[in-house]
Scaffold this active site. Structure first.
Site, PDB file in Angstrom:
ATOM      1  CG  HIS A   4      -1.854  -0.970   1.014  1.00 19.71           C
ATOM      2  ND1 HIS A   4      -1.618  -2.225   1.627  1.00 19.71           N
ATOM      3  CD2 HIS A   4      -3.193  -0.929   0.849  1.00 19.71           C
ATOM      4  CE1 HIS A   4      -2.949  -3.015   1.533  1.00 19.71           C
ATOM      5  NE2 HIS A   4      -3.769  -2.239   1.068  1.00 19.71           N
TER       6      HIS A   4
ATOM      7  CG  ASP B 193      -3.760  -6.148  -4.127  1.00 16.78           C
ATOM      8  OD1 ASP B 193      -5.112  -5.695  -3.739  1.00 16.78           O
ATOM      9  OD2 ASP B 193      -2.893  -6.537  -3.398  1.00 16.78           O
TER      10      ASP B 193
END
Length: 471
Positions: free
Chosen positions: A174, A245
Site C-alpha cells: 500500500h 490488486d
C-alpha cells in the site's frame, strides 16, 4: 463501454455517494469492490447499481477475508486464517468459507476476494501476517482449499491472492513496492506451491504488487507479462480470470499507466483505483488493449457472471452461528507455552501494548476480574504483557515500538513471574518472547479468543493449538 466493463471501482460507503456509484454503473463498469457500510446499505447499493447498469449482470465484490465484520459495521468478524492454521482444521476452514459466502450473498455480494494463499514465513511482513494460514505450503494448500470449497458451497465466487506470493516481503505494498528475492527454484518449492495446487478450485487469481527480479527485473508481478501470462497462464496452465490488486496502492505509481500495463500483461479486471473516470478516459484515448485481449477479458467476465447466476439462494447465518464458530475456533487454536498460572486473589499487573486499532482487552479483563484476579497498573508479583499489535494497511510496520518494548521489559524485570499474551500478530512482540516465563498466542482480539485466553491463564484446561509459523 467495452473497456469500462474491465474496470471494477472501489466504493467506500464513508466517502462515496450512491449517485457516484450509479453514475459508474451507467457508464458500464463490470462491478464494484465494496468497503464499509452496514448490511442494509450494502443491500440497497447492490440493488441500485444493478438497476443502473446496462449489463445483464455485474459482479459485486469485497475483501471479506475474515467474514464480513472487518468491513460491515453490523456484522461479525471471524477468526483470522492464522488461527485456523494453529487449529489445523479443514472442517473449520470450510465452515469459515461457507459462513462468509452465505453472509455475503445475503447482502448481494457475489465475489469474496479470499483466500490469502501467501506464506506467513517472514516476521517483518507488515501486511500478510495473520491473514495467512501458515508458513508451510502443504498446510496452506489444505486449509485454503477447504475455505475455497466452503465459499463455493455457500454460493460465492472465490479468489486466490496475491500471486506469485507476498509472504516473504518486508514492505507494505500500500506504501511502496516490495521485492521478493527468491530464485525460480525457491519459488516453486515455496511461494508457488499453494497457487499451483489450488488453481483447479479457483474462480479468480489476484496478482500482487510486488517485484520478483528472478522472474521479471523490470515490472511488478501485477504489470508483468512474464508473470501474469508466461508463468500463471502458460507454465501453470491457468485458464480463468486474472485481476489486479487495488490500483490505488502506491507500489505501482500512476494508476492510468498501471492499468494499461496490467491489461497488456494479461489481466482481465482492473480493481479499485482512485479515479475510475480518469482511468477510463486514459484507456479509451490511444491506450486501449488489443482486440484479442479485450475479447478474452469479456469472455472471462461472461463465464464468471454465468457461474454466479447459477448459485442457489442461501439463508444468511445468524449472529449465534458466527459467534459459535469463533468460540470453537478459539478453543482449537490458542497456543500456550511456558509455566504461568493465575489464581483467585492474586494481584496482577497488566501492561497493554500496540493497540493501534483500539481493539481493547475488555473481555479478557472482565473474565479475569470475575475469577478473583486483582488487576492493577502498579507493581505486582505477576505481570501480564498484553500485545494487541497486528497488521494494518498503510501502517508499514508490524513490530511494537521501541517505547512499548522498553515499557514491557521494565515491567517484566520488576515482577517475579510474567506472561506475554498476544491478541494479535504472534510476530509483533517477538523481542519480548525470551524475557517472559510463558507466551499465550491468541492471534486476534475477538471476544471468543479473549475468553479462551482467560481460561488458559486460569488453568481451566489445556491449550489445543500448535504454532503454524516459526518464531
Amino acid at each position: 463501454m467495452q473497456i469500462n466493463r474491465l474496470i471494477f471501482p472501489g466504493f467506500w460507503f464513508d466517502k462515496n455517494t450512491w449517485q457516484q456509484g450509479e453514475e459508474l454503473a451507467r457508464a458500464g463498469v463490470g462491478g464494484f469492490c465494496l468497503y464499509g457500510g452496514t448490511g442494509a446499505q450494502i443491500k440497497e447499493f447492490c440493488a441500485r447499481v444493478r438497476r443502473a447498469s446496462p449489463w445483464e449482470k455485474i459482479l459485486i465484490c469485497a475483501d471479506y477475508e475474515d467474514g464480513l465484520g472487518r468491513w460491515v459495521k453490523d456484522s461479525v468478524r471471524l477468526a483470522p486464517n492464522m488461527a485456523l492454521g494453529a487449529a489445523d482444521s479443514q472442517e473449520l476452514s470450510f465452515e469459515k468459507g461457507f459462513l462468509t459466502a452465505r453472509a455475503a450473498r445475503a447482502l448481494g455480494v457475489d465475489w469474496v476476494f479470499a483466500p490469502v494463499a501467501d506464506l506467513a514465513d517472514t516476521p517483518d511482513n507488515p501486511i500478510v501476517n495473520t491473514r495467512a494460514f501458515s508458513a508451510h505450503p502443504q498446510a496452506v494448500i489444505r486449509l485454503a482449499g477447504a475455505l475455497m470449497k466452503g465459499l463455493t458451497q455457500g454460493g460465492a465466487l472465490n479468489c486466490l491472492k496475491h500471486f506469485p506470493g507476498h509472504g516473504q516481503t518486508r514492505v507494505d505494498s500500500h506504501l511502496a513496492l516490495p521485492v521478493l528475492s527468491r530464485t525460480p527454484e525457491e519459488l516453486f518449492q515455496a511461494e508457488l506451491k499453494p497457487f499451483a495446487a489450488l488453481l483447479p478450485l479457483a474462480d479468480g487469481v489476484m496478482t500482487g504488487h510486488l517485484k520478483v527480479p528472478a522472474l521479471d527485473a523490470q515490472h511488478p508481478a501485477s504489470l508483468s507479462a512474464a508473470i501474469t501470462t508466461g508463468l500463471l497462464k502458460e507454465k501453470l496452465g491457468w485458464k480463468g480470470c486474472v485481476l489486479t490488486d487495488a490500483l490505488l496502492m502506491r507500489a505501482i505509481g500512476d494508476e492510468c499507466h498501471a492499468a494499461r500495463e496490467a491489461l497488456n500483461a494479461g489481466a482481465h479486471i482492473l480493481l479499485a483505483m482512485n479515479d475510475p473516470h480518469k482511468v477510463s478516459r486514459f484507456l479509451h484515448i490511444k491506450n486501449s488493449p488489443a482486440p484479442a485481449l479485450l475479447r478474452a477479458a469479456h469472455a472471462q467476465l461472461d463465464a464468471l457472471c454465468a457461474r454466479s447466476n447459477q448459485a442457489t439462494p442461501v439463508v444468511p447465518p445468524t449472529h449465534a452461528e458466527l459467534e459459535d464458530f469463533n468460540r470453537r475456533t478459539a478453543r482449537a487454536a490458542c497456543v500456550w507455552n511456558g509455566a504461568f498460572r493465575l489464581r483467585a486473589g492474586e494481584r496482577v499487573r497488566a501492561v497493554v501494548l500496540g493497540d493501534d486499532e483500539q481493539a481493547g482487552w475488555a473481555v479478557l479483563r472482565e473474565k479475569l476480574t470475575q475469577s478473583g484476579i486483582q488487576l492493577t497498573d502498579g507493581p505486582a508479583d505477576k505481570v501480564l504483557i498484553i500485545s494487541l499489535a497486528n497488521y494494518k494497511s498503510f501502517k508499514g510496520r508490524i513490530r511494537l515500538t521501541p517505547q512499548d518494548e522498553s515499557r514491557a521489559l521494565q515491567a517484566v524485570r520488576q515482577a517475579r513471574q510474567s506472561a506475554l499474551v498476544c491478541l494479535g500478530s504472534p510476530f509483533a512482540a517477538l523481542p519480548l518472547k525470551g524475557a517472559v516465563n510463558a507466551v499465550l498466542q491468541a492471534f486476534c482480539p475477538l471476544s471468543a479468543f479473549q475468553q479462551e485466553a482467560a481460561a488458559l491463564l486460569l488453568g481451566h484446561h489445556a491449550a489445543q493449538g500448535k504454532m503454524p509459523v516459526c518464531l
